[in-house]
Write an enzyme that holds these catalytic residues in place. Structure first.
Site, PDB file in Angstrom:
ATOM      1  N   HIS A  11       0.842  -1.208   0.000  1.00 21.15           N
ATOM      2  CA  HIS A  11       0.000   0.000   0.000  1.00 21.15           C
ATOM      3  C   HIS A  11       0.877   1.257   0.000  1.00 21.15           C
ATOM      4  O   HIS A  11       0.588   2.225   0.700  1.00 21.15           O
ATOM      5  CB  HIS A  11      -0.935   0.020   1.205  1.00 21.15           C
ATOM      6  CG  HIS A  11      -2.061  -0.969   1.126  1.00 21.15           C
ATOM      7  ND1 HIS A  11      -3.155  -0.786   0.294  1.00 21.15           N
ATOM      8  CD2 HIS A  11      -2.255  -2.148   1.765  1.00 21.15           C
ATOM      9  CE1 HIS A  11      -3.987  -1.816   0.443  1.00 21.15           C
ATOM     10  NE2 HIS A  11      -3.454  -2.665   1.313  1.00 21.15           N
TER      11      HIS A  11
ATOM     12  N   ASP B 258      -0.464  -4.726   6.242  1.00 20.83           N
ATOM     13  CA  ASP B 258      -1.500  -5.643   5.763  1.00 20.83           C
ATOM     14  C   ASP B 258      -1.459  -5.792   4.250  1.00 20.83           C
ATOM     15  O   ASP B 258      -0.887  -4.971   3.537  1.00 20.83           O
ATOM     16  CB  ASP B 258      -2.887  -5.157   6.191  1.00 20.83           C
ATOM     17  CG  ASP B 258      -3.230  -3.800   5.599  1.00 20.83           C
ATOM     18  OD1 ASP B 258      -2.353  -2.919   5.597  1.00 20.83           O
ATOM     19  OD2 ASP B 258      -4.365  -3.619   5.119  1.00 20.83           O
ATOM     20  N   GLU B 259      -2.075  -6.852   3.770  1.00 26.80           N
ATOM     21  CA  GLU B 259      -2.359  -7.092   2.350  1.00 26.80           C
ATOM     22  C   GLU B 259      -1.119  -6.915   1.458  1.00 26.80           C
ATOM     23  O   GLU B 259      -1.166  -6.238   0.431  1.00 26.80           O
ATOM     24  CB  GLU B 259      -3.487  -6.181   1.874  1.00 26.80           C
ATOM     25  CG  GLU B 259      -4.806  -6.437   2.591  1.00 26.80           C
ATOM     26  CD  GLU B 259      -5.935  -5.569   2.092  1.00 26.80           C
ATOM     27  OE1 GLU B 259      -7.079  -6.048   2.052  1.00 26.80           O
ATOM     28  OE2 GLU B 259      -5.688  -4.385   1.750  1.00 26.80           O
ATOM     29  N   VAL B 260      -0.030  -7.525   1.856  1.00 24.05           N
ATOM     30  CA  VAL B 260       1.214  -7.395   1.099  1.00 24.05           C
ATOM     31  C   VAL B 260       1.304  -8.528   0.079  1.00 24.05           C
ATOM     32  O   VAL B 260       1.185  -9.705   0.428  1.00 24.05           O
ATOM     33  CB  VAL B 260       2.431  -7.428   2.043  1.00 24.05           C
ATOM     34  CG1 VAL B 260       3.734  -7.399   1.248  1.00 24.05           C
ATOM     35  CG2 VAL B 260       2.363  -6.255   3.007  1.00 24.05           C
TER      36      VAL B 260
END
Length: 513
Positions: free
Chosen positions: A275, A324-326
């Protein structure tokens, strides 16, 4: 406090395409007499005394016992609220021979049973006495005084009426120390004033943390003097186009000061290693596909500058690194990155927080893990770390209420007010007990949120529901009583100009009684 003009702003924003419904009706007509207590969050203990109520008059004063500058400021905050609506003078004094009849007394005490945020409130026919062990407890107590008074107390125009509070005793302290919400100005930029308006809502319901998601793929929102391209390049976009924006360091300090005065801690979040497109567009030398380059020293030099400058501006204990969400990293690369960043955060005197994925690395017992999807958070327990619960199917305020709600998303759930309210943090996840949980946080991600009216519509009334989840003992919570108390707050929101969703589950007509 929010000015009366906010009502017109909220309505105009809604009608101009924010996707929000305007508040129904206007401020209620003045009423006579006392009302039953309709306090949110429900106090831990509330006993009606059965005697005559206390009434504000032109002789009412706020008295401070054992005052220090913080207590004096809280006394002025309360007096200012009372003066505005009543047109009474309400002086603030520090008497040497007792507070006397007709006073609203604020007093610090050494009573350890009240904890950091608790208070004791006694209302009788001749006086109001508020006692707390800390200034924060006194501040939370004046929110209860505010809610015990008729809703007209929120008016900024003097109202002629009886200003009565029921005779009672409240002994109150929160279930959890961390009671927060998150704003996402990275997706859609929010002005300083808009953030401050949200802070006022948090304060009204005794929430004490505002987590600011300051960076994401769509924008970098905080000035870093040593890395000027982060805002010169990275702040110029947002979801759906538009100019974006950023907070100067002076802007950020103003938000911090405003929150501090309301006993709310600002927690800054800088997303990493994923992100991060806004940052890596500004500094492409630290870009590796969709993340920061985890094997380049230039990456950690940049992040050291960022953490150092933001930490110097943030008096609170915490620094949130996202995590998160890597995608695009091996588990080993991801763990290496988290383990490199953690000592950077600690070096600048901050306690690290990350979304639950960071538990896949070796983290310190002092690092806090923020749950959102529940498939990795329990790994943190083996390190002795504590958990913030932000379950996406209960606490994500950017989820739609129903399929017909214009604003919001649906990927996690549709969350009506009863869904936000009816859960027990100690029972939510197998293997996670109350002792593992530092508190509750309600994020409002910004993909569909373009302004403060949209924020309020998605937050209210679910924010009040989650505030009670975080504050009130489980045994003292029940949906039927809450929905009635919640309905009575709608006229207060109308006075404050707060946009909100009129859930069909709530008997809003109670607010007119």
């Amino acid at each position: 406090m929010l000015p009366r003009a906010r009502l017109l702003i909220a309505i105009a924003s809604a009608l101009l395409g924010s996707g929000c419904n305007p508040p129904a009706g206007g401020p209620p007509a003045p009423q006579s007499g006392s009302i039953a207590p309709r306090v949110i969050p429900q106090p831990a203990s509330l006993s009606l005394a059965g005697g005559a109520p206390f009434g504000l008059t032109k002789e009412t004063r706020v008295t401070l016992v054992g005052a220090n500058p913080e207590v004096a400021a809280i006394g002025e905050t309360l007096a200012g609220l009372l003066r505005r609506a009543t047109d009474f003078p309400v002086p603030v004094s520090t008497p040497t021979n007792g507070s006397g009849t007709g006073s609203v007394e604020l007093r610090l005490t050494s009573d350890a049973s009240l904890g950091e945020d608790g208070y004791r409130l006694t209302v009788s026919s001749d006086s109001v006495r508020l006692v707390a062990g800390t200034p924060a407890g006194l501040f939370h107590g004046i929110q209860t005084i505010r809610q015990l008074l008729p809703v007209d107390i929120e008016s900024d125009i003097g109202v002629e009426r009886s200003w009565l509070m029921p005779a009672l005793t409240i002994v109150d302290r929160p279930r959890f120390g961390w009671r927060g919400s998150m704003l996402d100005p990275a997706r859609h930029f929010l002005t300083v004033k808009e953030v401050e308006q949200y802070i006022d809502l948090l304060a009204l319901y005794k929430l004490n943390v505002l987590h600011l998601h300051l960076t994401d793929d769509q924008g970098w929102r905080i000035q870093i003097n040593s890395r000027p391209k982060l805002t010169a390049v990275g702040s110029l976009s947002q979801v759906g186009g538009g100019p974006g924006g950023f907070y100067t360091q002076q802007d950020y300090q103003e938000i911090v000061r405003y929150a501090q005065a309301r006993y709310i801690t600002i927690v800054p979040e800088i997303e990493m290693p994923g992100h991060s497109s806004a940052a890596t567009t500004a500094y492409p030398e630290v870009s590796c596909s969709s993340t920061f380059c985890v094997d380049k020293e230039e990456t950690y030099a940049l992040l050291d500058d960022v953490v150092r400058e933001i930490s110097a501006l943030t008096p609170g204990t915490y620094f949130h690194i996202g995590g998160d969400e890597v995608v695009g990293l091996t588990p080993e690369q991801y763990a290496h990155f988290i383990e490199r960043v953690q000592p950077i955060v600690n070096k600048y005197g901050k306690q690290m927080i990350g979304w639950e994925e960071i538990a896949k690395a070796r983290i310190s017992p002092t690092t806090i893990v923020q749950q959102w999807k529940s498939d990795s958070v329990t790994a943190a327990l083996k390190y002795g770390s504590k958990i913030i619960l932000s379950p996406s199917d209960k606490a994500y305020l950017d989820m739609k209420y129903t399929p017909t709600t214009e604003l919001g998303l649906t990927w996690a759930a549709m969350i009506e007010v009863n869904t936000a309210y009816n859960w027990d943090p100690a029972m939510y996840m197998p293997g996670v007990t109350e002792q593992n949980v530092v508190g509750i946080e309600a994020p409002i991600w910004g993909e569909t949120v373009r302004n403060i009216a949209a924020v309020e519509y998605l937050a209210m009334p679910r924010l009040a529901a989650l505030a009670e989840v975080a504050w009130t003992p489980q045994v003292s919570r029940e949906w039927s009583g809450f929905r009635s108390r919640l309905a009575a707050h709608a006229p207060r929101w109308n006075y404050l100009g707060v946009n909100y969703y009129r859930s069909p589950l709530i008997p809003w007509s109670i607010g007119a009684q």
